[in-house]
Enzyme design. Structure first.
Site, short mmCIF file in Angstrom:
data_model
loop_
_atom_site.label_atom_id
_atom_site.label_comp_id
_atom_site.label_asym_id
_atom_site.label_seq_id
_atom_site.Cartn_x
_atom_site.Cartn_y
_atom_site.Cartn_z
N TRP A 46 0.84 -1.21 0.00
CA TRP A 46 0.00 0.00 0.00
C TRP A 46 0.87 1.25 0.00
CZ3 TRP A 46 -0.34 4.07 3.47
CH2 TRP A 46 -1.44 4.94 3.32
N HIS A 47 1.99 1.16 0.72
CA HIS A 47 2.87 2.32 0.82
C HIS A 47 3.56 2.63 -0.49
CE1 HIS A 47 2.41 1.85 5.19
NE2 HIS A 47 2.79 3.10 5.26
N GLY A 48 3.86 1.62 -1.25
CA GLY A 48 4.56 1.91 -2.50
C GLY A 48 4.57 0.71 -3.41
N PHE A 83 1.96 8.27 -1.51
CA PHE A 83 1.29 6.97 -1.34
C PHE A 83 -0.17 7.02 -1.75
CE2 PHE A 83 5.11 5.77 0.03
CZ PHE A 83 5.52 6.19 1.28
#
Lengths: 414, 465
Positions: B320-322, B465
Site C-alpha cells: 500500500w505504501h509503494g 502513497f
C-alpha cells in the site's frame, strides 16, 4: 453533541483562545494583504488568469498548461514575497555563518569557499551511467514537462556522426567540478591527499570516456591540468574556474589541437595579451542572498589576461574561424561581461592566443548538454562551413543534471 | 499544494477560512468540498474527475446498500471500483516492470511489454479510496446509516485537511460532525496550536533531518557511521514529516469545526514492534485490522492461520505504501518480527530486558526496516545496508561526511532525538492551552514560516502513497 474525539475539547481561557487564534490567523492573512495592498495590477496572478481564460484543446494538453501555470504562479508568489525578501537574508546568514549550511544550490566549504550543489551531487552520487540511475532520472521531473534524456552517449555520438558527415572532427572536453580539484576546501580530510592519488570523480566518467574514444571521439579531460596548477584553479565563491585555470587549460588544449595537424587554410595570427584586474561577486555567493550587513563572502579580485589584436582591440568571436568552441558558462566566463568577470579573457580568447588563430564561439549558460548544439542548429547549415574542428565543452555536472537531446544540424551541404 | 508552502499558508488557508465562515452553516459543507477540490486539483487538475468518480460510485452504492437493493452487488461494485482505480494507477507501472524483469531473467525478453506509457499516480489515491471504501463497508455492516446528501458525502471524501495523507477517517468517526458541528474559539485555538506544532515538526525538524538522509542515501557510497546517521535521520524525518502533517491536518480540521482522531502515539517509545504498530499511523492500522485482518479471520482460526493473516496484512500494508519490491520487503520484515513476537509471546521475549533496551531494540529494527522504505529500490537498499557495515566506501564519501555533521544538521538531529524521546506529545501539550503555551506556539509557527521561506518545495513523504 456526539461523543467526539478528545481533540474537540481544550482547557483554555476564552481570552487566550481568542487572542491566540487571532494572532495566528491574522498573522497569516497579513502577508498577502501587505503584499497586494498597494499595486493596482494583479501581479503574479495576471499571467495565471490569462492562462485560465486561454485554455482550450485536448484535455491532456489543457491539464499540462494548467499545471505549468499553477507552478509558475506559486513560484512567482514566493519569489515576489515581501516576507521572503526580508526574512531570507537573515535566516540565510544564520545558516551559512553559524550553521555551516548553505541552501538548495550552494554548499558552504571551509575558509570562505562555496560549492555548487549539482557538482557535489555529481561527485558523490552513484554512477551516472548505471541503468537504474538513468531510469530514475527519466521518470523524475514534473508531469507536465517532457521527460529528460539523461544518457549523454546518444547525443554525443549523434553529434559526432553528423560532424563526421561534414568531415569535421569532434573533441569533447568535460570540465571537472570544483570539489574534484579542491576537495580540501570542502573537507579538511582531503588536505593530505598525495599528488599521485586519482582525482575524485564519478565512477561512470571513465566508462563514458572509454566508450566515446572507442567510437572515435577525442576526449580531453582537463582535470590533470587544473590539479597541477600551483594557484587556485577555481574561484572561491563562484562555481567557475579561475583565469589561471582557463589559461592553463587553453594552453593544453591548443597543444592537443596542434597535434591533430588539421589542414587549416588560414595562417596563424599573433594576438597579444594585456593584464587587467577585475573585481566581482561570485555566483554562489549571490545565490545565498546574504544581507548587506552580514557580508560573509566579499567580492574577489581576479587577474585577467585580455586578448587583443595588433591594434589593441579586444578579441571577439570570429564566425569565420576554423575552430568552433561550443560550451556553457565555463566558456562564457571572462568572455562576456554579463557573467560579472570581465571580457576578452575567457576560454575562446585564450585558446585563440595559444593557437595563434581565431576561434568561433557558441556558448549557452547552464545548457552545456544541449543548448549550444541547438544554437548551432538554429544558426543554419552555413555556420559549419569551413570549420576544421569542433570542441564541445560542458561541465561534468551536466552528466547528472543535463537533458541530452539529439539535435539535427540539417542536411549536409555539398 | 502542500501545507508547508507559501501559497497554502498565506493565500489558500486565509481565503478558505474567510469563505467558509462567511457562509451560513448549511452552505459550509459545500464550500469545504469546493475548496477541497481546488486544493486537490492544484497538484493535477485532471485527477479531480477521478476523485469525483470514486465519490459518486460510493455515494450511490451506499444508497443502494441502505435501501437494500442488491446490497452485495453494490458493495462489490464499490470495492471493485476503488481497488481497480488503486490497482491501475498505483500498480500498473510496477506490474509491467516486474513482468518485464521476470521474462528478461527467464530469457524470454521477446515477450516483454516494453511499454512507453507510464501511468501517473494521483495524489492521495491510497487514502481517499480506502476512506471511501470504509463507508460502503460500514453501511453494509449496518454500523452507519448512508448519507442522503451527496454534498455531505463529497465533503467527507474530499475534506482537504486529511485528503492527501490522512488520517484515514472511518465514516462513523465524522458522520455526525458532517451534519452538526460546533465552531468555537476553544476549538480554533487548539487547531492553531496543532497547526503551529505540526509546521514546526515538518519544517524545523523533518526537513533538515531529511537533508541529512538525502546526503547519505543519494550518495554513491557512505562511511559506516554516516550510513547509520543517515538512516536514523530518515527515521526522524519520516516520523516528524508524517506526524507533523497529521498534526496540521487535525489542526486545520479543528479550524473548520471537525475533531479528528489521533494518528500517532510516540511510536519510537514502543517496546516492541507489536506496540509500534499500535502507535504508528494508527488510522491505517485500524483500517487494516477492521477491513482486512479481522475479515480474514484474525486470530480466531488457529495459530497457523493467524500468522498467515499477519503476514498478508503486513505485506499488503507494505505494498500500500509503494508499488515496489522494497516496500514489500519492508512490510515483510515487520510481519516477520510481529510473528516472532507473537510466537515467543511478547512478555517472554522481552521479559528480562530493561525498558531502555526494549525501546532501543525496537528502534533499531525500525531504523533498519526504514532503509528499505527510503531506498529507490531493493538493490539500493541492500547497497545501503552494506554501507552500514562498512562495505563499498568510495573516495568521495569524505565530502558527504564533511557536510552532514555541520552544526545546523547535527543540532537539528539532536533536537529531533530530544523531541522524540523526551518532549510531550502535541496531543497532551495542547490539551490545556495556557498563555505561555500559546506564545510558544506563535513563536514556533513564526520560526517555521521563516524557515519555510528559505527552503525549496518540500512535499510530505506520504503524499506519494
Amino acid at each position: 453533541m456526539p461523543d467526539l474525539p478528545e481533540s474537540a475539547r481544550t482547557d483554555v481561557a476564552p481570552l487566550v483562545a481568542r487572542l491566540f487564534t487571532a494572532a495566528c490567523l491574522l498573522g497569516l492573512a497579513a502577508v498577502p494583504l501587505v503584499q497586494h495592498l498597494a499595486p493596482v495590477d494583479a501581479g503574479p496572478f495576471s499571467p495565471f488568469f490569462s492562462e485560465l481564460t486561454a485554455l482550450g484543446g485536448p484535455i491532456v494538453e489543457q491539464n499540462r498548461r494548467l499545471q505549468a501555470a499553477m507552478q509558475d504562479l506559486e513560484t512567482a508568489l514566493e519569489d515576489e514575497s515581501w516576507l521572503m525578501e526580508r526574512a531570507l537574508p537573515a535566516v540565510q546568514w544564520l545558516l551559512a555563518g553559524w550553521g555551516g549550511a548553505g541552501n538548495e544550490e550552494t554548499y558552504v566549504g571551509r575558509q570562505g569557499w562555496l560549492f555548487y550543489r549539482p557538482g557535489f551531487d555529481y561527485l558523490t552520487g552513484p554512477p551516472f551511467l548505471s541503468a537504474a540511475v538513468l531510469e530514475r532520472r527519466r521518470q523524475a521531473g514534473e508531469s507536465w514537462r517532457e521527460p529528460v534524456e539523461p544518457d549523454p552517449r546518444g547525443a554525443i555520438l549523434d553529434f559526432h556522426r553528423q560532424l563526421r558527415q561534414r568531415g569535421i572532427p569532434l573533441l569533447v572536453m568535460p570540465v571537472p567540478t570544483k570539489a574534484t580539484i579542491h576537495p580540501e576546501a570542502l573537507a579538511p580530510s582531503y588536505a593530505d591527499r598525495r599528488d599521485d592519488e586519482p582525482a575524485l570523480q564519478n565512477p561512470s566518467l571513465a566508462r563514458l570516456r572509454a566508450e566515446l574514444e572507442a567510437d572515435g571521439i577525442r576526449v580531453f579531460d582537463p582535470t590533470g591540468t587544473l590539479s597541477r596548477l600551483q594557484s587556485s584553479a577555481f574561484l572561491r565563491t563562484d562555481s567557475h574556474w579561475s583565469p589561471q585555470g582557463v589559461d592553463a587549460v587553453a594552453r593544453e588544449l591548443a597543444g592537443r589541437v596542434r597535434l591533430l595537424e588539421l589542414p587549416f587554410a588560414a595562417g596563424e595570427t599573433a594576438w597579444q595579451r594585456r593584464p587587467a584586474s577585475h573585481e566581482g561577486v561570485g555566483d554562489l555567493a549571490k545565490t545565498l542572498r546574504l544581507p548587506r550587513w552580514g557580508e560573509l563572502y566579499p567580492p574577489e579580485t581576479v587577474d585577467l589576461e585580455r586578448v587583443a589584436d595588433a591594434r589593441g582591440r579586444a578579441l571577439k568571436s570570429d564566425e569565420d574561424a576554423e575552430v568552433l568552441l561550443i560550451g556553457d558558462s565555463f566558456t562564457n566566463v571572462y568572455s562576456v561581461p554579463e557573467l560579472g568577470w570581465g571580457h576578452a579573457a575567457g576560454l575562446a580568447e585564450q585558446l585563440a592566443y595559444h593557437l595563434s588563430r581565431g576561434v568561433d564561439r557558441i556558448a549557452v549558460n547552464n545548457e552545456g548538454a544541449t543548448g549550444g548544439r541547438r544554437r548551432l542548429a538554429a544558426a543554419g547549415a552555413g555556420r559549419l562551413d569551413g570549420k576544421k574542428l569542433v570542441i564541445w565543452q560542458f561541465a561534468v555536472r551536466e552528466l547528472v543534471t543535463g537533458d541530452w537531446q539529439p539535435v539535427s544540424l540539417g542536411a549536409v551541404r555539398e | 499544494m502542500v501545507f508547508s508552502s507559501h501559497l497554502f499558508c498565506f493565500y489558500f488557508l486565509p481565503l478558505a477560512l474567510a469563505v467558509y465562515y462567511a457562509l451560513p452553516m448549511r452552505g459550509r459543507n459545500l464550500a469545504l468540498t469546493v475548496l477541497s477540490y481546488v486544493f486537490y486539483g492544484w497538484a493535477h487538475p485532471a485527477f479531480v474527475f477521478l476523485m469525483l468518480y470514486s465519490t459518486l460510485v460510493d455515494y450511490f452504492c451506499g444508497l443502494a446498500i441502505a435501501r437494500r437493493r442488491g446490497q452485495r452487488t453494490a458493495l462489490a461494485v464499490s470495492i471493485v471500483t476503488n481497488l481497480s482505480l488503486l490497482g491501475f494507477f498505483k500498480y500498473f507501472n510496477f506490474g509491467a516492470d516486474s513482468y518485464d524483469a521476470l521474462v528478461e531473467a527467464l530469457g524470454w525478453g521477446h515477450l516483454g511489454l516494453d511499454l512507453a506509457i507510464r501511468v501517473t499516480l494521483p495524489l492521495g489515491i491510497s487514502f481517499y479510496t480506502f476512506q471511501s471504501m470504509s463507508y460502503t463497508i460500514d453501511v453494509y455492516r449496518g454500523r452507519t446509516p448512508a448519507l442522503a446528501n451527496p454534498i455531505d458525502f463529497a465533503c467527507f471524501v474530499a475534506m482537504f485537511p486529511q485528503l492527501v495523507a490522512g488520517p484515514i477517517l472511518r465514516f462513523n468517526e465524522i458522520s455526525e460532525q458532517l451534519l452538526e458541528r460546533r465552531h468555537s474559539f476553544e476549538k480554533a485555538a487548539r487547531g492553531c496550536a496543532f497547526f503551529a506544532l505540526g509546521m514546526a515538526k515538518k519544517v524545523l525538524l523533518a526537513n533538515p533531518c531529511g537533508k541529512i538522509a538525502d546526503f547519505c542515501f543519494d550518495a554513491g557510497s557512505a562511511a559506516a557511521l554516516d550510513a547509520w546517521y543517515g538512516a536514523t535521520a530518515y527515521a526522524f524525518q519520516i516520523y516528524f514529516d508524517f506526524s507533523g502533517y497529521s498534526d496540521m491536518a487535525i489542526g486545520l480540521a479543528l479550524l473548520f469545526g471537525f475533531a479528528l482522531p489521533k494518528n500517532f502515539d510516540s511510536p519510537y517509545r514502543s517496546q516492541s514492534i507489536t506496540e509500534f504498530w499500535r502507535r504508528w499511523h494508527m488510522s491505517l492500522s485500524r483500517w487494516l485490522r477492521d477491513y482486512l485482518y479481522i475479515p480474514l479471520g484474525g486470530n480466531r482460526l488457529g495459530t497457523r492461520r493467524t500468522y498467515v493473516n499477519l503476514a498478508a496484512v503486513m505485506l499488503l500494508g507494505g505494498l500500500w505504501h509503494g508499488a515496489a519490491w522494497n516496500f514489500v520487503v519492508w512490510g515483510g520484515l515487520h510481519g516477520l518480527v510481529l510473528a516472532l513476537e507473537r510466537a515467543g509471546g511478547k512478555e517472554k521475549v522481552y521479559a528480562y530486558w530493561p525498558r531502555l533496551l526494549r525501546v532501543a531494540w525496537t528502534f533499531l529494527i525500525v531504523v533498519l526496516s526504514w532503509v528499505f522504505f527510503r531506498s529507490a529500490d531493493l538493490t539500493d537498499a541492500l547497497r545501503y545496508l552494506g554501507h552500514m557495515v562498512g562495505q563499498g566506501t568510495q573516495p568521495a564519501a569524505g565530502l558527504v561526511s564533511e557536510l552532514i555533521y555541520r552544526p545546523y544538521y547535527l543540532g537539528t538531529f539532536a533536537a529531533a532525538g530530544l523531541v522524540v524521546w523526551a518532549a510531550p506529545q502535541t496531543w497532551d501539550w495542547t490539551r490545556r492551552l495556557t498563555a505561555p503555551k500559546a506564545l510558544v506556539s506563535v513563536v514556533l509557527l513564526g520560526l517555521a514560516l521563516l524557515a519555510m521561506e528559505t527552503q525549496g518545495y518540500n512535499p510530505f513523504i506520504y503524499f506519494i502513497f
